[in-house]
Write an enzyme that holds these catalytic residues in place. Sequence first.
Site, mmCIF file in Angstrom:
data_model
loop_
_atom_site.group_PDB
_atom_site.id
_atom_site.type_symbol
_atom_site.label_atom_id
_atom_site.label_comp_id
_atom_site.label_asym_id
_atom_site.label_seq_id
_atom_site.Cartn_x
_atom_site.Cartn_y
_atom_site.Cartn_z
ATOM 1 N N GLY A 140 -66.342 -4.085 19.865
ATOM 2 C CA GLY A 140 -65.720 -4.718 18.672
ATOM 3 C C GLY A 140 -66.962 -4.397 17.641
ATOM 4 N N GLY A 142 -68.135 -5.064 12.864
ATOM 5 C CA GLY A 142 -67.711 -5.558 11.709
ATOM 6 C C GLY A 142 -68.941 -5.757 10.790
ATOM 7 N N GLY A 143 -68.941 -6.982 9.773
ATOM 8 C CA GLY A 143 -69.999 -6.556 8.929
ATOM 9 C C GLY A 143 -71.502 -6.917 9.502
ATOM 10 N N GLY A 201 -72.628 -6.473 13.034
ATOM 11 C CA GLY A 201 -73.106 -6.017 14.227
ATOM 12 C C GLY A 201 -72.005 -5.576 15.149
ATOM 13 N N VAL A 245 -70.419 -5.615 19.163
ATOM 14 C CA VAL A 245 -70.043 -6.485 20.116
ATOM 15 C C VAL A 245 -69.646 -5.839 21.381
ATOM 16 C CG1 VAL A 245 -68.411 -8.438 21.033
ATOM 17 C CG2 VAL A 245 -69.134 -8.236 18.561
ATOM 18 N N LYS A 253 -73.492 -10.018 21.074
ATOM 19 C CA LYS A 253 -73.439 -9.361 19.644
ATOM 20 C C LYS A 253 -74.852 -9.107 19.288
ATOM 21 C CE LYS A 253 -73.007 -12.204 15.713
ATOM 22 N NZ LYS A 253 -72.127 -12.913 14.783
ATOM 23 N N ASP A 307 -68.263 -20.836 6.080
ATOM 24 C CA ASP A 307 -67.493 -19.313 5.907
ATOM 25 C C ASP A 307 -65.999 -19.512 6.663
ATOM 26 O OD1 ASP A 307 -66.907 -16.994 4.899
ATOM 27 O OD2 ASP A 307 -68.559 -16.075 6.062
#
Length: 705
Positions: free
Chosen positions: A419, A421-422, A424, A426, A439, A529
């Site tokens: 996986g 995303g914003g 890093g 995984v 991560k 968040d």
Amino acid sequence: MEFSRLLLCLPVAVWLLVLTGADAAAAQRSPSCETRCGDIEVPYPFGLEEECAINRRFRLNCTTVDGATKLLRGALEMTKISVKDNKAWLKTYIARQCYNQSRKEMIYENAWTNVTNTPFAVSADDNNIIVLGCRSLAYMRSDSYAIGCLSTCDDRVPFRNGSCSITHGCCQLDLPKGVRNYQGYFNSFYNTIKIWRRTPCNYVAVMESAAFNFSTTYLTSTEFYDRDGSKAPVVMDWAVSRNTTCEEARINTTSYACVSDNSHCITNDAGYACSCSSGYKDNPYIVDGCKDIDECLDNVTYPCAGVCENTPGSFTCSCSRGKSMIDGVCVKDHRKLIIWIAPVVGTSLLLVSLGGPCIVRKIKLQKVKKTKQKFFKQNHGLLLQQLVSHNSDIGERMIITLRELEKATNNFDRARVVGGGGHGVVFKRILDLHVVAIKKSKIVVQREIDEFINEVAVLSQVNHRNVVKLLGCCLETEVPLLVYEFISNGTLYNHLHVEGPMRIRIALEVARALSYLHSAASMPIFHRDIKSSNILLDDSLTAKVSDFGTSRYIPIDQTGVTTVVQGTMGYLDPMYHYTGRLTDKSDVFSFGVLLVELLTRKQQFIYRTNDGDNLISHFENMLATNNLVDIIDPQVMKEAYGDLQEVATLAAICTKLRGEDRPTMREVEMKLENLSAKQKLVPSVTTTRRNDEDEAQVQYMPIER
Ligand SMILES: *[C@@H]1O[C@H](CO)[C@@H](O)[C@H](O)[C@H]1NC(C)=O
Ligand SMILES: *[C@@H]1O[C@H](CO)[C@@H](O)[C@H](O)[C@H]1NC(C)=O
Ligand SMILES: *[C@@H]1O[C@H](CO)[C@@H](O)[C@H](O)[C@H]1NC(C)=O
Ligand SMILES: *[C@@H]1O[C@H](CO)[C@@H](O)[C@H](O)[C@H]1NC(C)=O
Ligand SMILES: *[C@@H]1O[C@H](CO)[C@@H](O)[C@H](O)[C@H]1NC(C)=O
Ligand SMILES: *[C@@H]1O[C@H](CO)[C@@H](O)[C@H](O)[C@H]1NC(C)=O
Ligand SMILES: *[C@@H]1O[C@H](CO)[C@@H](O)[C@H](O)[C@H]1NC(C)=O
Ligand SMILES: *[C@@H]1O[C@H](CO)[C@@H](O)[C@H](O)[C@H]1NC(C)=O
């Protein structure tokens, strides 16, 4: 035995020599090349002549227009070039829409920026999309998507310079990565001429975040940023080659651009580029361009209380004889000095005579070890600082070595990425019989390091069924690596829009976690968040709150702290956004938004009614007028019809404008606890399998027309 090792090492040494020879023949800049254009420095790989630049794409023109010297790349004007971080500053047009009194209509000035065939790409980290105006719905539009927002003016709260807020004529959005081509674009249905006396112009600009500071005058005049309001600075990442990975680039030694010793290849938003290794600075694109940093000359960045000694790529800090370092301070040493010099010198001589070329490799290994130790010290120091401030510690068992992780991930093999995303990527691996997610940050910037350290500090002190468990961390890399329990079922964001699991139960679990963080943990923690992409779901769809990069500890005797506003648009507490004052009620607001999303299955950011209302205010209207049926997701109706009204009311009070009017997380938890006890929920099982640990914080809107 020593002799056979020597033989083994010889070919390596020869190969090293050949490689350095080849490098020397590669790109060198002639001393006759001009390095300045007016006040602007033009470092290699850029050049003002074809033979002075690394390739044609890096050729710039220095011209004088109306008495002003300008550095141009095609039609683009550049104001600064930085080789250190492979960035360049460009001036680009701002799109605006102004009312013309004599014509009695809005005049559009759309602005294009297209850097497709250049070494540049708009840096996602350094720029924001900025929309200004009192009734302004505007987008940054690229080939396949548009990202935008809506700003309005609420006169009940006074306007302030320096404070950009969506209810006060200003909104700011993050950019996606790798943008090369965009246009500012206004929604002509929403933006009316009715308010021209209040705001003569609307603006949408992509610009350097650090260069923007909201001023109330932007709303009342036809000037924004620049004197004539037409150009804004944009930070670009630049790269030697766009479609080449570092691995591919290294294969061709004649074209590989990172020719200096102590330099290495990096990738940024634009492609592959070079950087001096840590402890070195200046220009990695020139042979011997990376120079050793004398850390001892800068006691602010590299503090040393004892005797500082510069070494290649690093420095040592020791105490004078008879003293030793304890907690960063030199104190008198009472231990007897042991005679050690003679044996050490003797052994060294013996090793030098026997080791020969092997030493080259040894030194290299030594260096790797040193950098590891350096990062460990830095990160451990940062972490301890955080932890000491609230009297806790991190267990030694939580610290994992880089070797272990490299082994588990086969040197961070891309094939094992599950996986991203914003922030890093995984990796899913098995470590000590646990299935874990590792991560790893994609970029090295101080903010990223701070957020990763913050996450370790927060999560190492937290133990709750509905909070993702941090198993350990590795501090030997520049940005620490974090190891979590592996959560198999993806994020709530995926499920929200795909399937309809037991939403009230999930809401309750998130509420439990937040209530625990706010009150039960040793010092209150505000998540800051909360959003559906930060809630992970395991096999049995149990919710786990994740991503504590921006969370904050709040000392008990303070009711709130003033911080730099962070969070995700749409979920962000408007009062926190406006005042910068963080309280537990900010999480309550985000939770309320999450609850509305769970009930309606609509996304807060994308959703707009024909009147321009957002999801939250529309939801509140529907609730107030008893029309909930129109907005609640039909599947939710089936699952939870009995208590819908109560859950909806709860969501509405969580999203009240004033923090004081919202309940505490504990009260929310109790309420949901009662409701779900009535419902007797049974967990359901779904088959979706996705794992986007942190969804990019960007919202995509459909293109109109
Ligand atoms: C620089 O200017 C020359 C002459 O005006 C032009 O031919 C060339 O294409 C320009 N190069 C760049 C990189 O803009
Ligand atoms: C308004 O439009 C008129 C007619 O096209 C033009 O002459 C004038 O310069 C415009 N005024 C402004 C402020 O742009
Ligand atoms: C951007 O520039 C490239 C090359 O200069 C061109 O092929 C492309 O069509 C341009 N894009 C737009 C949207 O104009
Ligand atoms: C903001 O600053 C501008 C000058 O930069 C000033 O004219 C304006 O009055 C200020 N607004 C407020 C609300 O202080
Ligand atoms: C922005 O402007 C305000 C008032 O004009 C000032 O107080 C503040 O320090 C400025 N912020 C930055 C980051 O320059
Ligand atoms: C780079 O790759 C993209 C997509 O992978 C392709 O569209 C583009 O033409 C390539 N550009 C170059 C310069 O090779
Ligand atoms: C290596 O790069 C050089 C210079 O760009 C190029 O001429 C050569 O064809 C490349 N070699 C290979 C094997 O790609
Ligand atoms: C740093 O060095 C300067 C000059 O060498 C000295 O005056 C200063 O006290 C030092 N600061 C610290 C924190 O050691």
